[in-house]
Design a protein around this motif. Structure first.
Motif, short mmCIF file in Angstrom:
data_model
loop_
_atom_site.label_atom_id
_atom_site.label_comp_id
_atom_site.label_asym_id
_atom_site.label_seq_id
_atom_site.Cartn_x
_atom_site.Cartn_y
_atom_site.Cartn_z
N PRO A 21 -7.94 18.21 -10.10
CA PRO A 21 -9.15 17.47 -9.65
C PRO A 21 -8.75 17.06 -8.01
O PRO A 21 -7.68 16.51 -7.81
N PRO A 22 -9.68 17.06 -7.29
CA PRO A 22 -9.56 16.30 -5.97
C PRO A 22 -9.50 14.75 -6.10
O PRO A 22 -9.86 14.10 -7.23
N ARG A 23 -9.03 14.24 -5.41
CA ARG A 23 -9.12 12.70 -5.10
C ARG A 23 -10.34 12.18 -4.63
O ARG A 23 -10.62 12.37 -3.58
N VAL A 24 -11.03 11.44 -5.41
CA VAL A 24 -12.57 10.78 -4.99
C VAL A 24 -12.22 9.63 -4.40
O VAL A 24 -12.04 8.70 -4.89
N ARG A 53 -5.55 3.24 7.74
CA ARG A 53 -5.51 4.67 7.96
C ARG A 53 -4.24 5.47 7.64
O ARG A 53 -4.10 6.18 6.66
N ASP A 54 -3.18 4.97 8.54
CA ASP A 54 -1.82 5.70 8.27
C ASP A 54 -1.16 5.30 6.91
O ASP A 54 -0.81 6.23 6.29
N GLU A 55 -1.37 4.32 6.45
CA GLU A 55 -0.63 3.67 5.25
C GLU A 55 -1.48 4.51 4.09
O GLU A 55 -0.78 4.86 3.25
N ILE A 56 -2.63 4.64 4.43
CA ILE A 56 -3.53 5.27 3.07
C ILE A 56 -3.15 6.75 2.80
O ILE A 56 -3.08 7.34 1.94
N THR A 57 -3.20 7.41 4.23
CA THR A 57 -3.19 8.79 4.33
C THR A 57 -1.75 9.28 3.89
O THR A 57 -1.68 10.56 3.28
N LYS A 58 -0.69 8.49 3.96
CA LYS A 58 0.51 8.98 3.52
C LYS A 58 0.50 9.11 1.94
O LYS A 58 1.45 9.89 1.41
N HIS A 59 -0.45 8.68 1.33
CA HIS A 59 -0.62 8.96 -0.43
C HIS A 59 -1.79 10.05 -0.77
O HIS A 59 -2.29 9.89 -1.81
N LEU A 60 -2.32 10.56 0.29
CA LEU A 60 -3.37 11.62 -0.09
C LEU A 60 -3.04 13.00 0.48
O LEU A 60 -3.09 13.77 1.48
N ASP A 61 -2.14 13.60 -0.35
CA ASP A 61 -1.70 14.91 -0.30
C ASP A 61 -2.64 16.23 -0.99
O ASP A 61 -2.25 17.29 -0.86
N GLU A 62 -3.40 15.78 -1.66
CA GLU A 62 -4.22 16.51 -2.44
C GLU A 62 -5.84 16.83 -1.76
O GLU A 62 -5.97 16.02 -0.79
N GLU A 63 -6.69 17.58 -2.22
CA GLU A 63 -7.77 17.59 -1.67
C GLU A 63 -8.71 16.24 -1.86
O GLU A 63 -8.43 15.52 -2.90
N VAL A 64 -9.23 15.82 -1.00
CA VAL A 64 -9.91 14.46 -1.02
C VAL A 64 -11.40 14.55 -0.80
O VAL A 64 -11.79 15.37 0.23
N VAL A 65 -12.14 13.82 -1.59
CA VAL A 65 -13.69 14.14 -1.52
C VAL A 65 -14.15 12.58 -1.23
O VAL A 65 -13.66 11.65 -1.91
N LEU A 66 -14.95 12.51 -0.17
CA LEU A 66 -15.35 11.22 0.41
C LEU A 66 -16.77 10.86 -0.16
O LEU A 66 -17.69 11.81 -0.12
#
Length: 196
Positions: A21-24, A53-66
């Protein structure tokens, strides 16, 4: 710059049931998130996402839904994440409003006014008060003009200074609305996501 990629509620529901599943990420205020959110979503308020942003994006390697209320804040979050180099980002078309309208379940908590409704209340109250008060002090009509100008600017730039200011009020903040808590949730065990 490419147009943001949207995903509709039905497609998101199917993807959330898949093996990967994507990360929501719900970019509304903690108060709005508490009122109603998609099960498994992470609350990452837009201002916090921008600031860390930089700190959070380090932990988002899969699909993301906003997700936000209707899509405006999610579009701003998408710009922020793409600028940080994250490529697999989508926006829930129509936001949580469309999700609920299509009959998909949400987790509910204490009911609070959404940020857009708060902006309408504050802006309307200031305009009404300044116009009425201008009977005694004519120069107060310029306060109403300033609010009108601010709302026009907000519409043209797709930003809202009043909304950003209101989002920082205690009513809209939660006890867990800080970068460290958000990051720890993002790096927690994958099983934690299903329980949210």
């Amino acid at each position: 710059m490419t147009a943001p990629t949207t995903i509709d509620s039905q497609d998101l529901s199917e993807r959330l049931s898949s093996a990967a599943p994507p990360r929501v990420l719900d970019v509304r205020t903690p108060g709005e998130f508490e009122t109603a959110h998609i099960a498994g979503a992470y609350n990452v308020p837009l201002d916090l996402l921008r600031e860390h942003r930089d700190e959070i994006t380090k932990h988002l390697d899969e699909e993301v839904v906003l997700v936000c209320r209707s899509g405006q804040r999610a579009a701003q979050a998408e710009e922020t994440l793409r600028a940080a180099g994250l490529g697999n980002v989508h926006i829930l078309d129509g936001g949580i409003v469309a999700w609920e309208a299509k009959g998909f379940a949400v987790n509910r908590g204490a009911q609070r006014w959404d940020l857009e409704r708060q902006v309408r209340l504050v802006a309307g109250s200031i305009v009404l008060t300044s116009i009425l008060a201008s009977i005694a002090a004519p120069k107060l009509k310029w306060v109403a003009a300033a609010i009108g100008g601010g709302l026009t600017f907000a519409s043209l730039t797709n930003t809202c200074a009043m909304g950003m200011a209101l989002s920082k009020l205690p009513y809209n903040r939660g006890a867990t609305c800080d970068a460290q808590t958000v990051v720890s949730q993002l790096v927690g065990p994958a099983g934690d996501r299903k329980a949210r």
